[in-house]
Motif scaffolding. Structure first.
Motif, PDB file in Angstrom:
ATOM      1  N   GLY A  19      42.478  45.704  52.753  1.00  0.00           N
ATOM      2  CA  GLY A  19      41.064  45.688  53.087  1.00  0.00           C
ATOM      3  C   GLY A  19      40.183  45.945  51.881  1.00  0.00           C
ATOM      4  N   LYS A  20      40.588  46.879  51.031  1.00  0.00           N
ATOM      5  CA  LYS A  20      39.794  47.185  49.838  1.00  0.00           C
ATOM      6  C   LYS A  20      39.802  46.017  48.852  1.00  0.00           C
ATOM      7  N   LEU A  21      40.934  45.325  48.752  1.00  0.00           N
ATOM      8  CA  LEU A  21      40.993  44.148  47.884  1.00  0.00           C
ATOM      9  C   LEU A  21      40.021  43.073  48.370  1.00  0.00           C
ATOM     10  N   GLN A  22      40.008  42.839  49.671  1.00  0.00           N
ATOM     11  CA  GLN A  22      39.146  41.788  50.221  1.00  0.00           C
ATOM     12  C   GLN A  22      37.672  42.144  50.057  1.00  0.00           C
ATOM     13  N   VAL A  23      37.342  43.419  50.266  1.00  0.00           N
ATOM     14  CA  VAL A  23      35.953  43.842  50.113  1.00  0.00           C
ATOM     15  C   VAL A  23      35.509  43.690  48.665  1.00  0.00           C
ATOM     16  N   GLU A  24      36.350  44.125  47.730  1.00  0.00           N
ATOM     17  CA  GLU A  24      35.974  44.023  46.321  1.00  0.00           C
ATOM     18  C   GLU A  24      35.786  42.569  45.902  1.00  0.00           C
ATOM     19  N   MET A  61      38.203  38.822  39.587  1.00  0.00           N
ATOM     20  CA  MET A  61      38.338  38.032  40.814  1.00  0.00           C
ATOM     21  C   MET A  61      39.673  37.305  40.841  1.00  0.00           C
ATOM     22  N   THR A  62      40.120  36.795  39.678  1.00  0.00           N
ATOM     23  CA  THR A  62      41.429  36.135  39.606  1.00  0.00           C
ATOM     24  C   THR A  62      42.546  37.126  39.923  1.00  0.00           C
ATOM     25  N   GLN A  63      42.431  38.348  39.398  1.00  0.00           N
ATOM     26  CA  GLN A  63      43.436  39.377  39.673  1.00  0.00           C
ATOM     27  C   GLN A  63      43.474  39.711  41.167  1.00  0.00           C
ATOM     28  N   LEU A  64      42.292  39.848  41.770  1.00  0.00           N
ATOM     29  CA  LEU A  64      42.236  40.174  43.199  1.00  0.00           C
ATOM     30  C   LEU A  64      42.837  39.058  44.045  1.00  0.00           C
ATOM     31  N   LYS A  65      42.550  37.812  43.680  1.00  0.00           N
ATOM     32  CA  LYS A  65      43.108  36.686  44.438  1.00  0.00           C
ATOM     33  C   LYS A  65      44.626  36.664  44.332  1.00  0.00           C
ATOM     34  N   ASP A  66      45.165  36.964  43.144  1.00  0.00           N
ATOM     35  CA  ASP A  66      46.617  37.006  42.972  1.00  0.00           C
ATOM     36  C   ASP A  66      47.236  38.103  43.830  1.00  0.00           C
ATOM     37  N   LYS A  67      46.575  39.267  43.875  1.00  0.00           N
ATOM     38  CA  LYS A  67      47.094  40.363  44.692  1.00  0.00           C
ATOM     39  C   LYS A  67      47.048  40.013  46.179  1.00  0.00           C
ATOM     40  N   LEU A  68      45.978  39.324  46.595  1.00  0.00           N
ATOM     41  CA  LEU A  68      45.868  38.933  48.000  1.00  0.00           C
ATOM     42  C   LEU A  68      46.911  37.885  48.367  1.00  0.00           C
ATOM     43  N   VAL A  69      47.266  37.025  47.418  1.00  0.00           N
ATOM     44  CA  VAL A  69      48.341  36.057  47.662  1.00  0.00           C
ATOM     45  C   VAL A  69      49.650  36.790  47.945  1.00  0.00           C
ATOM     46  N   LYS A  70      49.918  37.861  47.204  1.00  0.00           N
ATOM     47  CA  LYS A  70      51.130  38.655  47.432  1.00  0.00           C
ATOM     48  C   LYS A  70      51.084  39.323  48.810  1.00  0.00           C
TER      49      LYS A  70
END
Length: 465
Positions: free
Chosen positions: A128-133, A180-189
């Protein structure tokens, strides 16, 4: 060099409430918004509402969204009431926000910024925190120039006029893109992890029931009662942001996975929906959707339309059972309404008082398992394990033993489920079910009916030892 944290301070939360003036703009060319819902959104973000203005407009003004005269009027109110914040119940462009802040001399946020602020307060899990950020950075990336407009040296210019301000701005933009690229990669995981869990459930043939609906419709309260869980539930907007999954035993079905998801609101920006695709994946992959509706809301039709619009946008195509909640307030009776024989469309319940929850259980069972039938089963002592399984499904209505020690059981169950239990245990269907055994025989598919008798005989001979 100034760090990126300096530029993103505009959307970080201040502790406690903020003195705010709310502005609802009734634009004839746009959808009208709900004033009460806007106030609830502001309260959920911790704002102290000083005044709520309603401004009629035929079309938005490109500079301020509202007329310049109304802007001056609001500026006087800001000074008079010592307001720290002005919140608009519409999406504003970055230029409109900057223009308004110059005149009003205080912070201005729009509906998207307000919802993001609430999301930041509600996010509890890592996902949730990743998506909000990510959503915050997307929103911020077009607003980096704010706060830099008072110094000519920090403005973009032509050859020979580029000062350090542009260099800092471009640095901030680059850092935001990297983050943003880092967050997208983490969300993919995160999505990959969810996919593995979902694949395991599908392999085990475990259905997933997902609760969806307008925010504050009572989804989390209903979820806690059905799952005997303690997920956070409150009478506030967006009380649930992170998806919550629980495995439970459902009468007549067996093991299911129940999922509680984020609530929807009207005029939810496309970028927000995109940012929370990972959360909404449980809705996309669900076997059945329970659309929880606040039957006591005066804006019920608009709320239903808003939820259906988001479901269409994310591509959810699972069957939907409409659950009209809060009948203890609306005065409706607990009941099931069918759109076809044995195919429920609506069920009326109250998660608070417990009214109609037995009907909800029956309706879900019919949606997932099909038509319910009564069967009189004959179980020999060797088939005792089947009795245990039927008890676990809570489908036994009566039972008695005969003089030979055989057990006669009357059950109410979907034929498909009973057939599944008998075949898994390798038990004789005709002996146990009796005259209704034909209800458990799978009808031949069209391609099977069209097969030539010679082909069937050939297959029969091929299987002989």
């Amino acid at each position: 060099m100034v760090k990126i944290e300096h530029s993103v301070e505009n959307f970080e939360r201040h502790q406690g409430g903020e003195r705010a003036i709310l502005v609802s703009v009734a634009v004839q060319l746009l959808d009208d918004l709900d004033a009460e819902e806007f106030r609830l959104l502001a309260q959920s973000a911790g704002a102290e509402m000083l005044q709520h203005l309603s401004v009629p407009r035929h079309r938005p003004d490109p500079k301020f969204f509202i007329g310049s005269g109304k802007v001056d009027e609001i500026a006087e109110l800001v000074q008079e009431l010592d307001a720290q914040l002005v919140i608009f119940d519409h999406a504003l462009s970055p230029a409109q926000e900057r223009n308004l802040e110059k005149v009003l001399k205080c912070r201005v946020i729009d509906r998207t910024g307000l919802i993001l602020d609430i999301f930041a307060l509600r996010a509890r899990t890592h996902e949730g925190k990743l998506q909000v950020e990510l959503a915050q950075l997307k929103h911020l990336s077009t607003r980096l120039i704010r706060g830099w407009s008072g110094n000519l040296e920090q403005q973009k210019g032509g050859i020979g006029l580029r000062g350090p301000g542009e260099s800092q701005l471009e640095t901030d933009r680059r850092l935001i893109r990297v983050r943003m690229t880092q967050l997208k990669d983490k969300l993919v995981k995160v999505q990959h992890t969810r996919l593995q869990g979902r694949a395991a459930r599908q392999k085990a043939a475990i259905p997933t029931i997902s609760l969806v609906g307008y925010t504050n419709a009572g989804k989390s309260t209903l979820f806690n009662i059905l799952a005997k869980s303690d997920a956070y539930a409150a009478d506030q907007l967006f009380a649930t942001l992170d998806p919550t999954l629980r495995r439970l035993d459902w009468d007549g079905i067996g093991t299911v996975v129940l999922a509680d998801t984020v609530g929807f609101v009207r005029n939810l920006q496309h970028d927000l929906v995109e940012s929370f695709k990972a959360t909404l994946e449980e809705t996309l992959q669900a076997t059945l959707l329970l659309h929880v509706i606040d039957s006591n809301s005066p804006n019920m039709p608009e709320q239903i339309e808003a939820v259906e619009s988001v479901l269409k946008e994310i591509g959810a195509d699972a069957p939907i059972l409409h659950v009209y909640n809060k009948i203890d307030l609306s005065g409706d009776a607990a009941k099931i309404i069918y759109k076809a024989p044995d195919l429920p469309d609506r069920v009326y319940v109250s998660a608070h008082s417990g009214q109609g929850l037995d009907l909800l259980s029956q309706a879900v069972q019919q949606c997932l398992m099909g038509q319910l039938q009564h069967f009189d089963l004959l179980l020999k002592p060797a088939y005792a394990k089947l009795r245990t399984q039927l008890y676990a499904l809570n489908v036994i209505q009566s039972e008695q033993y005969d003089d030979l020690g055989n057990l006669h059981i009357t059950v109410c169950i979907a034929p498909h489920k009973l057939e599944q239990l008998l075949k898994q245990a390798h038990l004789p269907i005709a002996e146990i079910v009796g005259d209704k055994a034909d209800l458990l025989q799978r009808p031949l598919e069209e391609f099977e009916q069209d097969r030539k008798p010679s082909e069937q005989r050939a297959n029969l001979n091929h299987t002989k030892p």
